[in-house]
Scaffold this active site. Structure first.
Site, PDB file in Angstrom:
ATOM      1  N   HIS A 304       0.834  -1.210   0.000  1.00 16.31           N
ATOM      2  CA  HIS A 304       0.000   0.000   0.000  1.00 16.31           C
ATOM      3  C   HIS A 304       0.870   1.262   0.000  1.00 16.31           C
ATOM      4  CE1 HIS A 304      -3.656   2.341   1.107  1.00 16.31           C
ATOM      5  NE2 HIS A 304      -2.762   3.104   1.723  1.00 16.31           N
ATOM      6  N   GLU A 305       1.795   1.328   0.928  1.00 22.54           N
ATOM      7  CA  GLU A 305       2.619   2.540   1.035  1.00 22.54           C
ATOM      8  C   GLU A 305       3.492   2.699  -0.205  1.00 22.54           C
ATOM      9  OE1 GLU A 305       1.547   4.341   3.318  1.00 22.54           O
ATOM     10  OE2 GLU A 305       0.564   2.750   4.465  1.00 22.54           O
TER      11      GLU A 305
HETATM   12  N1  0A1 Z   1      -1.654   7.900   4.372  1.00 21.02           N
HETATM   13  C1  0A1 Z   1      -1.494   6.818   5.294  1.00 21.02           C
HETATM   14  C2  0A1 Z   1      -2.391   6.890   6.465  1.00 21.02           C
HETATM   15  C3  0A1 Z   1      -1.998   7.813   7.551  1.00 21.02           C
HETATM   16  C4  0A1 Z   1      -2.775   8.901   7.831  1.00 21.02           C
HETATM   17  C5  0A1 Z   1      -2.466   9.727   8.893  1.00 21.02           C
HETATM   18  C6  0A1 Z   1      -1.359   9.418   9.654  1.00 21.02           C
HETATM   19  O1  0A1 Z   1      -1.013  10.192  10.726  1.00 21.02           O
HETATM   20  C7  0A1 Z   1      -1.683  10.292  11.792  1.00 21.02           C
HETATM   21  C8  0A1 Z   1      -0.581   8.345   9.379  1.00 21.02           C
HETATM   22  C9  0A1 Z   1      -0.901   7.550   8.312  1.00 21.02           C
HETATM   23  C10 0A1 Z   1      -1.884   5.542   4.577  1.00 21.02           C
HETATM   24  O2  0A1 Z   1      -2.884   5.515   3.879  1.00 21.02           O
HETATM   25  O3  0A1 Z   1      -1.212   4.550   4.753  1.00 21.02           O
HETATM   26 ZN    ZN Z   2      -2.945   5.042   2.097  1.00 24.16          ZN
END
Ligand code: 0A1
Ligand code: ZN
Length: 881
Positions: A304-305
């Protein structure tokens, strides 16, 4: 902590900022209590903007130390600096100027885990969604794309490793025990993708040669000594990189790709450009400490990442209302990756179970919102199952409607047209319209309208006319702030099945457009007439879960049994059996409420036995089929006036009936499945363990069950079997000598491994029955527990509140009270984690009246607390509204 300002952000208010920041140079001088950050920003006024337009930058709790424009100190009268905002009243008349800002931060005291913080002495950052403004004043919004150059200075002893986004450009010694490293990221990016890591970490190194022959250095950084535990994650990363080239034509674009695992993290992981930061739970694994589910999660989250590099980073979101543009699409991509790596059918069933368990209750309760919301008070509360999981289903439906080739053409066009953009959902839909020539305007309602659509379906067969008719009616229930809904375009995959499970041919169809086994439901009501159908077929509906809807199907029980044995669509076959189980459980629930002992049909328990024994089905599939619908799933299907104790009793009764009817067969199969081979985390071996462990769960209710589970625990050679046996003992034989002994042994062996202790907390927090409230209270004082660590809180408090129906919903309300107090305690440190926890009460209105009143009191007690954070106030007020 940011307290609530009551401000509501609205999609229709979007407008570009007057200024841009094409370049950002950051220098960090790190120290735990007084880190200095010097930001040198190239600011550019947009064309057409008046020279008198003030520059207003976001901040969050900042301390300003120095501010200069083009090398000159800004006079106090020319600006206004508060911790949360910096306004320059009259920036220079020149189109471009240099703004220097120095701030001072205290990462060691940052328990909210947003911005720059420390996790086990490692400096790290989390900037999505609005954490960058806790580091420096900035236009902290995703449509401000900037090229970052970062210099990190730190004491070499404290932080030998210095990482940031992009490629490494320079490093060296500064004397006095200090050193530095510089990084440059050539790809313009929004501030939420900024990252920095500094500390003492061990490295697992590898490399990957891309499609065009470039070598990328890969690094996974973990607590020193744990490098070996990152091997599976590294393997998953390389498979992800290859898959994205093959499936989507996407190649990696920097010279290095680094992943860092930290033990304090609010979410699963974060896709910062070239420097992903992970919750260590989703990196570290070996057979001794991780379950098969952990391995599968690691693979999915690493993917995913990584996939975000194109869907999120190269093409980002214009504003936070467009969050699903990157998240729904990236979840769809990681689902497809896992389906290709593992069994597609099993993966699909697991996805749908997750969607129903998390997204359906959200969509059917007070927190419902469209996949693309139109307003928010706190964006952190919109990292939801609706944005992620339903967002992925919407992308899947686009593929179903367009077909695989036109979908791929649309994706190619998306990458070509929008690379480097901060895009919108409208941009995304347009590429598919342009690539396919189809009109997706009605379909786009899936992004704009909240609520789970329902299809009511009945069928008739007229043998004389050789005509089979499906009557389909759609409805979309009202949701908060959307009482009237428009008709949706729902792609309903189906099959007509005749004797022996063969597809039934038809000569014509009218009443709806039907293409490639999909009925396009667009109107309120369709009479879909199939001609040339001599015998009444059984209908298999929503095959592969082609649309995220609920179905109310008038179908003969005989047909359900037939489909559960013969449907050639694996998902629908699983669904047919699951529907039979659910129907039986709901009937049993009603009998129990009426004071009767439930009785289950022999043909149902026999069917369970024949599915378990069916060697033509893969073990993982059989395990999923035998997993009874969860208590919360049953509650959702019942809908209202929920008494969790009666649901629990019904479920136990069915488990006992199935186990009793199939005791010898289950026992024989259980023995045959004993793994003699060397451990492997692959999907096939995991499937055999899953089947064996679910059989153990049934057999545990039979005579000798506790001894069997204790033997399973003792002889386990991996964490999957060990944790499964421990759960069976703790849940099915609570308080027995076997359970007490196993819990103690587990604690002794793994007491110093926090991630494994999370399993121990989880297992105990999910023990059914009223006494667990006290157990959980007591465990909050366990030395391995900490209110400041999100993983610990989620394992103990999160499991208790979202996966323990009989204890959390204890009739006297004690579960709710304890929960409300704990949420407020967590909130003092970490508002984001507290707000997420609080969503456990979102379905309070479906409870029976006494519990409902007690749950409401608990919610009101949270709402009444002083200085509530924006995060928690938003959740609690919407839940109560
Ligand atoms: N974009 C990341 C999700 C994510 C969102 C907020 C965060 O901080 C509090 C950390 C990660 C994903 O979709 O994996
Ligand atoms: Zn994501």
């Amino acid at each position: 902590m940011r307290t609530d300002t009551g401000q509501v952000f609205k999609l229709e208010d979007y407008r570009p900022n007057d200024y841009l920041i094409p370049q950002t140079n950051l220098t960090f001088r790190l120290s735990p209590d007084a880190t200095h950050v010097t930001a040198l920003l190239t600011v550019e006024r947009r064309d057409g903007v008046s020279v008198s337009a003030p520059l207003v930058l976001d901040g969050d709790g900042l301390t300003l130390k120095r501010i200069e424009i083009d090398g000159k100190k800004v006079k106090p009268a020319d600006m206004l600096a508060s911790p949360d905002q910096l306004t320059i009243f009259k920036p220079p008349a020149a189109r471009r100027f240099q703004l220097l800002i120095e701030t001072e931060l205290a990462p060691a005291g940052n328990e909210a885990l947003m911005g720059l913080y420390r996790s086990s002495h490692v400096y790290c950052t989390q900037c999505e969604a609005e954490g960058f403004r806790r580091i420096t004043y900035f236009l902290d919004r995703p449509d401000i794309l900037s090229v970052y150059t970062v210099r990190i200075e730190a004491m070499r002893d404290e932080a030998p490793l210095l990482l940031s986004n992009g490629n490494p450009v320079d490093k060296g010694d500064l004397g006095d025990g200090w050193h530095y490293a510089s990084w440059h990221d050539p790809f313009p990016k929004p501030s939420y993708l900024f990252a920095l890591v500094a500390g003492n970490l061990g490295q697992l190194a590898d490399s990957f040669v891309t499609l065009s022959g470039r070598t990328v250095e890969l690094g996974i950084y973990v607590e020193p000594g744990k490098e070996k535990l990152a091997g599976y994650a590294m393997d998953a990363l390389k498979r992800s990189m290859k898959w994205d080239e093959e499936a989507f034509g996407r190649e990696y674009d920097l010279d290095v790709f680094n992943i860092v695992a930290v033990s304090d993290f609010n979410m699963g992981a974060m896709e910062n450009k070239g420097l992903n930061i992970f919750n260590d739970k989703y990196v570290l694994a070996d057979q001794e400490t991780a379950t098969d589910a952990d391995f599968a999660n690691i693979e999915a989250i690493i993917a995913h990442e990584y996939f975000h590099n194109w869907t999120g980073n190269r093409i980002t979101c214009r504003d936070w209302f467009q969050l699903c543009l990157k998240e729904g699409l990236t979840v769809f991509r990681d689902h497809e990756f896992s389906a290709d790596q593992r069994s597609r059918a099993v993966k699909r069933i697991a996805e749908v179970r997750t969607l129903r368990a998390h997204q359906f209750p959200e969509d059917q309760g007070p927190l419902a919102h469209p996949v693309r919301p139109r307003r928010y008070r706190e964006i952190n509360n919109f990292y939801t199952a609706t944005v992620y999981e339903k967002g992925s289903e919407v992308v899947r439906m686009i593929r179903t409607i367009l077909g695989v080739d036109a979908f791929r053409a649309g994706m190619d066009l998306y990458f070509e047209r929008h690379d480097g953009d901060a895009a919108t959902i409208e941009d995304f839909i347009k590429v598919f319209e342009d690539a396919s020539g189809r009109d997706l305007s009605q379909f786009a309602l899936w992004y704009h309208q909240a609520g789970t659509p329902n299809l009511t379906i009945s069928s008739t067969h007229n043998p004389a006319a050789r005509e089979f008719t499906l009557e389909i009616e759609q409805s979309v229930p009202p949701t908060p702030s959307e009482s009237r809904k428009r008709l949706m375009h729902i792609p309903l995959a189906f099959g007509l099945i005749g004797a022996g499970g063969k597809p039934v041919a038809y000569s014509g169809v009218e009443g709806a457009s039907v293409e490639d086994g999909v009925i396009h439901v667009r109107k309120r009501r369709h009479m879909v007439r199939f001609s040339g159908v001599a015998e009444r077929p059984a209908v298999s509906l929503n095959r592969g879960f082609s649309a995220p809807v609920t179905l109310a199907v008038e179908q003969k029980t005989d047909d359900q049994f037939f489909l559960a044995r013969h449907d050639s669509d694996a998902f629908s076959r699983w669904q047919a059996f699951n529907t039979l189980l659910t129907d039986a459980l709901i009937a049993a629930f009603r009998e129990i409420l009426g004071g009767k002992q439930p009785v289950f049909a022999a043909r149902l328990t026999e069917l369970a036995g024949s599915i378990a024994a069916d060697e033509t089905l893969e073990p993982a599939y059989r395990a999923l089929a035998l997993a009874l619908p969860g208590e919360a799933d049953i509650a959702r299907d019942i809908g209202r006036n929920i008494d969790p104790d009666a649901i629990y009793a019904a479920r136990e009764a069915l488990a006992l009936a199935i186990g009793t009817a199939n005791r010898d067969a289950f026992s024989g199969l259980y023995e045959r499945l004993a793994d003699k081979a060397v451990f492997s985390p692959d999907a096939e071996s995991a499937g055999r363990r899953a089947l064996r462990n679910i059989l153990l769960d049934y057999l545990a209710l039979q005579p000798g069950g506790a001894a069997l589970a204790a033997g399973h625990f003792q002889s386990a050679t991996n964490m999957t079997d060990r944790a499964a046996a421990l759960a069976v003992l703790a849940h099915r034989h609570h308080g027995s000598p076997e359970a007490i002994k196993a819990l103690a042994a587990f604690e002794t062996t793994y007491g110093s491994d926090p991630l494994v202790m999370d399993k121990w907390f989880q297992i105990q927090a999910s023990v059914p029955g009223p006494q667990t409230v006290d157990t959980v209270k007591a465990l909050t004082s366990h030395p391995a527990f900490s209110m400041g660590n999100p993983n610990r809180v989620r394992s103990l408090i999160g499991t208790f509140s979202s996966a323990n129906q009989t204890s959390f919903h204890r009739a006297d309300g004690e579960g709710y009270w304890f929960f409300a107090q704990t949420v407020l305690e967590v909130e003092k440190r970490n508002p984001q984690v507290a707000a997420r926890l609080a969503t456990a009460l979102r379905s309070w209105r479906s409870l029976e009246p006494l519990r409902q009143a007690k749950a409401r009191e608990a919610l009101l007690s949270i709402a009444g607390a002083e200085n509530l954070s924006a995060d928690l106030r938003d959740i609690v007020e919407r839940t109560l509204a």
